[in-house]
Write a protein that holds these residues in place. Structure first.
Motif, mmCIF file in Angstrom:
data_model
loop_
_atom_site.group_PDB
_atom_site.id
_atom_site.type_symbol
_atom_site.label_atom_id
_atom_site.label_comp_id
_atom_site.label_asym_id
_atom_site.label_seq_id
_atom_site.Cartn_x
_atom_site.Cartn_y
_atom_site.Cartn_z
ATOM 1 N N MET A 1 -116.138 0.249 -45.493
ATOM 2 C CA MET A 1 -116.818 -1.198 -45.006
ATOM 3 C C MET A 1 -116.198 -1.579 -46.417
ATOM 4 N N ARG A 2 -116.452 -0.961 -47.519
ATOM 5 C CA ARG A 2 -115.915 -1.377 -49.338
ATOM 6 C C ARG A 2 -114.136 -1.762 -49.170
ATOM 7 N N LEU A 3 -113.238 -1.168 -48.479
ATOM 8 C CA LEU A 3 -112.165 -1.933 -48.226
ATOM 9 C C LEU A 3 -111.922 -3.308 -47.581
ATOM 10 N N GLU A 4 -112.828 -3.166 -46.493
ATOM 11 C CA GLU A 4 -113.023 -4.612 -45.076
ATOM 12 C C GLU A 4 -113.736 -5.520 -46.354
ATOM 13 N N HIS A 5 -114.809 -5.105 -47.291
ATOM 14 C CA HIS A 5 -115.129 -6.323 -48.053
ATOM 15 C C HIS A 5 -113.837 -6.690 -49.258
ATOM 16 N N LEU A 6 -113.565 -5.670 -50.181
ATOM 17 C CA LEU A 6 -111.842 -6.191 -51.139
ATOM 18 C C LEU A 6 -111.027 -7.448 -49.722
ATOM 19 N N ALA A 7 -110.915 -6.145 -48.677
ATOM 20 C CA ALA A 7 -109.934 -7.218 -47.877
ATOM 21 C C ALA A 7 -110.179 -9.041 -47.879
ATOM 22 N N MET A 8 -111.984 -8.284 -47.928
ATOM 23 C CA MET A 8 -112.524 -10.214 -47.268
ATOM 24 C C MET A 8 -113.269 -11.007 -48.452
ATOM 25 N N HIS A 9 -113.011 -10.195 -49.558
ATOM 26 C CA HIS A 9 -113.544 -11.034 -50.924
ATOM 27 C C HIS A 9 -112.498 -10.347 -52.101
ATOM 28 N N ASP A 10 -113.041 -11.797 -52.844
ATOM 29 C CA ASP A 10 -112.035 -11.485 -54.095
ATOM 30 C C ASP A 10 -112.686 -11.082 -55.216
ATOM 31 N N SER A 11 -112.103 -10.259 -55.764
ATOM 32 C CA SER A 11 -112.024 -9.053 -56.514
ATOM 33 C C SER A 11 -112.674 -9.438 -58.349
ATOM 34 N N LEU A 12 -112.629 -10.561 -58.643
ATOM 35 C CA LEU A 12 -112.934 -11.510 -59.846
ATOM 36 C C LEU A 12 -114.488 -11.532 -59.326
ATOM 37 N N THR A 13 -114.571 -12.993 -58.166
ATOM 38 C CA THR A 13 -115.715 -13.562 -58.533
ATOM 39 C C THR A 13 -116.768 -13.111 -58.139
ATOM 40 N N GLY A 14 -116.596 -11.949 -56.377
ATOM 41 C CA GLY A 14 -116.961 -11.470 -55.819
ATOM 42 C C GLY A 14 -117.454 -12.409 -54.492
ATOM 43 N N PRO B 1 -116.061 -14.364 -51.180
ATOM 44 C CA PRO B 1 -115.199 -14.130 -50.267
ATOM 45 C C PRO B 1 -113.942 -14.570 -50.381
ATOM 46 N N ASN B 2 -112.830 -14.202 -50.170
ATOM 47 C CA ASN B 2 -111.891 -14.643 -50.258
ATOM 48 C C ASN B 2 -110.946 -15.699 -48.922
ATOM 49 N N ARG B 3 -109.583 -15.938 -49.377
ATOM 50 C CA ARG B 3 -109.015 -16.628 -48.258
ATOM 51 C C ARG B 3 -108.827 -16.759 -46.685
ATOM 52 N N ARG B 4 -109.096 -14.776 -46.806
ATOM 53 C CA ARG B 4 -108.554 -14.702 -45.916
ATOM 54 C C ARG B 4 -110.057 -15.174 -44.696
ATOM 55 N N PHE B 5 -111.409 -14.408 -45.780
ATOM 56 C CA PHE B 5 -112.689 -14.581 -44.866
ATOM 57 C C PHE B 5 -113.440 -15.811 -44.915
ATOM 58 N N MET B 6 -112.455 -17.137 -45.776
ATOM 59 C CA MET B 6 -112.571 -18.279 -45.404
ATOM 60 C C MET B 6 -111.836 -19.089 -44.534
ATOM 61 N N LEU B 7 -110.876 -18.321 -43.860
ATOM 62 C CA LEU B 7 -109.559 -19.219 -42.461
ATOM 63 C C LEU B 7 -110.959 -18.144 -41.662
ATOM 64 N N MET C 1 -120.919 -22.252 -47.581
ATOM 65 C CA MET C 1 -119.923 -20.571 -47.981
ATOM 66 C C MET C 1 -118.313 -21.234 -48.893
ATOM 67 N N VAL C 2 -119.089 -20.571 -50.298
ATOM 68 C CA VAL C 2 -118.114 -20.489 -51.343
ATOM 69 C C VAL C 2 -116.996 -19.537 -51.312
ATOM 70 N N SER C 3 -115.618 -20.057 -51.531
ATOM 71 C CA SER C 3 -115.282 -18.745 -51.610
ATOM 72 C C SER C 3 -113.539 -19.590 -52.292
ATOM 73 N N ARG C 4 -112.975 -17.881 -53.029
ATOM 74 C CA ARG C 4 -111.760 -18.637 -54.035
ATOM 75 C C ARG C 4 -110.572 -18.249 -53.384
ATOM 76 N N PHE C 5 -109.790 -19.468 -52.958
ATOM 77 C CA PHE C 5 -108.598 -19.423 -52.187
ATOM 78 C C PHE C 5 -107.711 -18.591 -52.842
ATOM 79 N N GLY C 6 -107.825 -19.147 -54.622
ATOM 80 C CA GLY C 6 -107.071 -18.731 -55.499
ATOM 81 C C GLY C 6 -106.818 -18.739 -56.396
ATOM 82 N N GLY C 7 -106.068 -18.499 -57.556
ATOM 83 C CA GLY C 7 -106.451 -19.118 -59.221
ATOM 84 C C GLY C 7 -107.688 -19.667 -59.732
ATOM 85 N N ASP C 8 -106.423 -20.969 -59.684
ATOM 86 C CA ASP C 8 -107.976 -21.756 -59.831
ATOM 87 C C ASP C 8 -108.347 -22.341 -58.967
#
Ligand SMILES: Nc1nc2c(ncn2[C@@H]2O[C@@H]3COP(=O)(O)O[C@H]4[C@@H](O)[C@H](n5cnc6c(=O)[nH]c(N)nc65)O[C@@H]4COP(=O)(O)O[C@H]3[C@H]2O)c(=O)[nH]1
Length: 883
Positions: free
Chosen positions: A441-454, A456-462, A521-528
């Motif tokens: 679940m941690r891996l899944e969370h990591l795969a779906m979340h941005d480690s810096l800001t916590g 959701p990441n691009r994958r999650f948002m898509l 829902m706020v996600s970090r998509f890429g660098g900035d």
């Protein structure tokens, strides 16, 4: 050796005595007749002769019968006929006055002899008939009752006695035969038996033993009877002695024991001995033992015990919980892990219980409590496996406590069947996978979340957007996407380091999250880049976007560093035409891109116009990918002129795209597209190679004291490409052009976006010998510190400043400052966009060395540029502008 139960020996039966007795009877009668005849010399009547002949014949028959017992002369009819003949002969002789015999003994003999052979009522009838015949003969010869009556009874008595004797002998013979048969059977069984049968006297001396002893202990029957005593294992000896003493003590007692006896060959044999005290039984008169060789069974039991112990160890060492149940769902086997989990100390404590009988929610006795509903579910599932015969594999089960998952289990349940195939129970293996599940679940969370800001990441948002895109024809839900990109964020990283950059991003993420309602829902998509998904309408989305920009008004302070950030936001709403998440993101990105183009730090919404523009850009992107191979790209050369004397000193290479679809497209329109798609890399290399080939030709055709240079534009994407510098080196080698005549131009803004990296890459380029120019200078935000470190040779003053020269003192001031800076940094200068003689006058006065612009020439094809080279005429510097 035979068991001495029955003594064998000849025993006479009635018929056998009959043979002898009848012979004796006839012979005696014949002898008497002959004696009487010889003594009195009576006359020979016919009846005497007949009688004599009959008796003689009977004697012969009796003799043959006696001598040849095998001859069948004793049929009932024969015997009766013989009796009749004998009776007739005696009767006739009794009635003859010439030869009188004493008839009574002969009638008695006749009754006695025939009673031996005949049985039952026939024998009685014969005895009676003979007695009557005797009495009648007596009466016929004048005898009085006192004469014949005793004879009658004596005849009856003698006959009956003989019949009884015959019957007794027959019975005796039958039981004798039965005994012999039993003895034979016993001997056969004892000989064929695998078990040893032994009889001993009360001092345990063997009196009988069967041959199986040889197979079991290697000794013969004779050796055992002679007193051989195989050794008893020392460990078993005391027990054996005690048992035998007990057996001997009480009549009818029995024993059963297992012990080891040494085989004749030396190894120990396990025996199971059953003993019976039959000392009181006269037929046996001893102690009877049945002895079985159980070595194989003991060995099998030992192996079974070992295997059982091994299995138990394997079960108990297994970290999974393992249990087996019978067909009623009751535990038959549980391993240590299972026992420990439920607080039991042994298998026996759980044996026979059902899951529902495990300690309840109270957890009595300190045992792991099982919620009743969980226990019920487990029980039902186990029973289902037993009844259906269908295995359950890899089933994930959660142990819930207070509405939360406390542990995760992976279960495997298999039905068990007996040898007839009927369901006999089930086996379950329950593995606690909580750790790996949490890790997963941690891996899944990591795969779906941005480690810096916590976030959701691009994958999650898509994925979220994909879930909201409904099938074609179904109206889409109200969804808007905000594409938020920070402006010039790279410079923050480069100026203050990545650590500060990261902390800025975390602060930005926090502010975005803070400004928006929780349902967005706020996600970090890429660098900035941040992408926000909201169910708000367009107006509300705009209002949210403005709030986000305002949130950046306050500078971000990291330790002592104050960072001023801005962002550009593009908004797009979900349309029925959007079939994939990337299409919606693409539109928001296009809107954001436009916000950047329109000056940054602003919000733009995707609209029909932008859609046309974005579509056109997308189509151009596709077309541009084929432009190179379809030879739609061409090059023009714009002269660069020395402002001191108007002499041509070089050219700038400019790309042109003549698209059959879109007509002539300016670089400002297609270079950004090529940059985004990466096509700028192959296109740029192609342009550089063409230019080098061209310049090499010109150098050879028009040699000069100071060879003409060629400015070639390079975009940041090209410069950052890993193989770019190597490719440039190869082109220089391949074309053989003088490297110092190639001037690579990089725009100031792109150079300053990532100055540290730019410095490194430009330094490597510089080492190839090429010249480097900073293009569009004055429009970017050059840090003097970095400018000083950039390994450049030329500053190209942006045409925006040339435009106001002669008209606007401000522009002249800026140009003046740039020229001073160039002088300080020992850089060459060239003014772009020179269109008028006034501009030239001012530039010359300010000390700018070169100029480039429509005043001299626009970009021209190679042939035309060559003509300029060939003419080698200085440009007039004081005329009005001409194309
Ligand atoms: N108003 C005005 N404009 C003048 C005058 N003289 C020249 N120009 C225009 O100014 C641009 C100069 O190029 P740039 O600043 O390097 O700016 C270039 C350069 O950044 C980029 N570019 C052109 N060719 C290439 C190339 O091969 N590779 C890369 N990466 N970028 C290129 O495209 C930009 C635009 O190129 P062009 O449209 O050809 O536009 C050219 C040129 O036609 C003038 O007197 N007045």
């Amino acid at each position: 050796m035979k068991l001495p139960l029955v003594r064998a020996g000849g025993a006479y039966t009635g018929p056998e005595i009959f043979r002898l007795a009848s012979l004796f009877l006839y012979a005696s009668l014949l002898l008497e007749i002959c004696l009487l005849w010889w003594m009195d010399k009576p006359g020979s009547t016919r009846s005497v002769k007949v009688s004599l002949f009959v008796v003689a014949a009977l004697a012969v028959v009796a003799l043959i019968r006696f001598a040849r017992p095998g001859l069948h002369l004793l049929g009932r009819r024969h015997v009766l006929l013989e009796l009749l003949a004998a009776g007739a002969a005696i009767g006739m002789l009794s009635l003859q006055s010439q030869l009188p015999i004493a008839p009574l003994p002969w009638w008695i003999g006749l009754a006695s002899v025939f009673a031996l052979e005949l049985q039952g009522s026939l024998a009685l009838a014969v005895i009676l008939a003979v007695a009557v015949a005797g009495a009648l003969t007596s009466v016929a010869t004048g005898g009085q009752p006192e004469d014949w009556l005793p004879g009658f009874f004596v005849t009856l008595f003698a006959g009956l006695l003989s019949a009884s004797l015959s019957k007794a002998m027959a019975a005796n013979q039958a039981s004798l035969e039965q005994a012999l048969m039993n003895e034979r059977r016993f001997n056969v069984i004892a000989r064929a038996a695998r078990h040893v049968f032994m009889i001993t006297d009360r001092r345990f001396r063997t009196t009988y033993i069967n041959p199986a002893i040889t197979d079991v202990l290697g000794y013969s029957e004779q050796e055992m009877l002679a007193g051989a005593a195989p050794a008893i294992h020392p460990e078993d000896l005391p027990r054996r002695n005690a048992n035998l003493q007990l057996l001997r003590r009480k009549a009818g007692a029995s024993l059963s024991m297992k012990l080891r006896i040494r085989h004749r060959e030396g190894h120990w044999v396990w025996l199971e001995i059953r003993g019976y005290n039959m000392l009181h039984d006269p037929a046996i008169g001893g102690l009877v033992f049945s002895i079985e060789d159980i070595s194989a069974r003991v060995e099998a039991e030992r192996k079974l015990t070992e295997e059982h112990a091994l299995l138990r160890t394997v079960l108990d060492l297994n970290p999974s919980m393992i249990y087996a149940k019978d067909s009623n769902g009751r535990f038959t086997i549980t391993n240590a892990s299972f026992q420990k989990h439920y607080g039991y100390a042994s298998d026996a404590e759980l044996h026979g219980k059902t899951t529902e009988e495990l300690p309840g929610a109270g957890g009595e006795d300190g045992r792991h409590p099982v919620l009743p509903e969980t226990a019920r579910r487990m029980h039902l599932q186990d029973m289902h496996v037993i009844r259906s015969g269908v295995a359950v594999e890899n089933l994930e089960v959660q142990d819930m406590r207070d509405g939360e998952v406390e542990r995760w289990y992976r279960t495997f349940k298999y039905p068990l069947r007996d040898s007839s195939g009927a369901a006999s129970g089930m086996l379950a293996i329950v593995r606690d996978v909580t750790d790996s599940k949490e890790y997963e679940m941690r891996l899944e969370h990591l795969a779906m979340h941005d480690s810096l800001t916590g976030l959701p990441n691009r994958r999650f948002m898509l994925k979220m957007i994909a879930d909201l895109i409904l099938p074609e024809g179904v109206p889409p839900p109200q969804i808007a996407v905000l594409y938020f990109d920070l402006d010039f964020f790279k410079s923050v990283n480069d100026t203050h380091g990545h650590d500060t950059g990261d902390r800025c991003l975390m602060e930005v993420a926090r502010r975005i999250r803070y400004e928006l309602p929780p349902e967005d829902m706020v996600s970090r998509f890429g660098g900035d880049e941040f992408v926000i998904l909201t169910h708000a309408g367009m107006d509300a989305a705009r209002e949210r976007a403005s709030r986000l920009l305002s949130a950046l008004d306050r500078p971000v302070v990291i330790d002592d560093i104050v960072v001023k950030l801005h962002g550009s936001i593009g908004i797009a709403k979900l349309l029925p035409s959007h079939r994939t998440p990337s299409e919606l993101i693409r539109d928001a990105d296009a809107a954001m891109y436009q916000a950047k183009e329109r000056g940054r730090n602003r919000v733009e919404a995707f609209n029909a116009e932008l859609q046309v523009w974005a579509t056109r850009r997308a189509q151009m992107d596709v077309a541009l990918r084929f432009a190179l191979e379809r030879k739609e790209l061409t090059l023009v050369y714009q002269p660069q002129v020395a402002l001191a004397d108007g002499r041509l000193c070089g050219f700038e290479l400019l790309l042109r795209w003549n698209s059959p679809q879109y007509g002539e497209i300016k670089p400002d329109d297609f270079i950004p597209i090529a940059e985004r798609s990466g096509m700028v890399v192959p296109i740029g290399l192609w342009a550089l190679e063409q230019a080098c080939i061209q310049l090499k030709k010109w150098h050879q055709a028009y040699p000069r004291q100071t060879p003409v240079t060629l400015g070639v534009n390079v975009s940041m994407r090209q410069l950052m490409h890993s193989s770019f510098i190597g490719e440039v080196a190869q082109i220089l080698v391949r074309t053989g052009v003088a490297a110092n005549c190639i001037e690579l131009e990089l725009t100031e803004s792109s150079a300053m976006a990532n100055p540290q990296q730019t410095i490194e890459n430009l330094s490597r380029l510089k080492s190839l010998g090429v010249r480097l120019a900073l293009d569009d200078f004055g429009t970017g935000y050059s840090s003097l510190a970095y400018l000083q470190r950039l390994p450049i040779d030329v500053l190209k003053i942006d045409r925006a400043f040339a435009r106001g020269l002669g008209l606007d003192n401000n522009d002249a001031g800026i140009v003046q400052m740039i020229l001073t800076l160039a002088q300080l940094l020992d850089l060459d200068t060239i003014a772009e966009g020179v269109e008028t003689a006034e501009q030239i006058t001012v530039l010359r006065r300010l000390g700018c060395r070169m100029g480039q612009g429509y005043f001299f020439s626009a970009g021209v094809p190679a042939a035309q540029a060559e003509r300029l080279l060939a003419a080698d005429q200085p440009y007039p510097l004081s005329l009005t502008a001409h194309a």
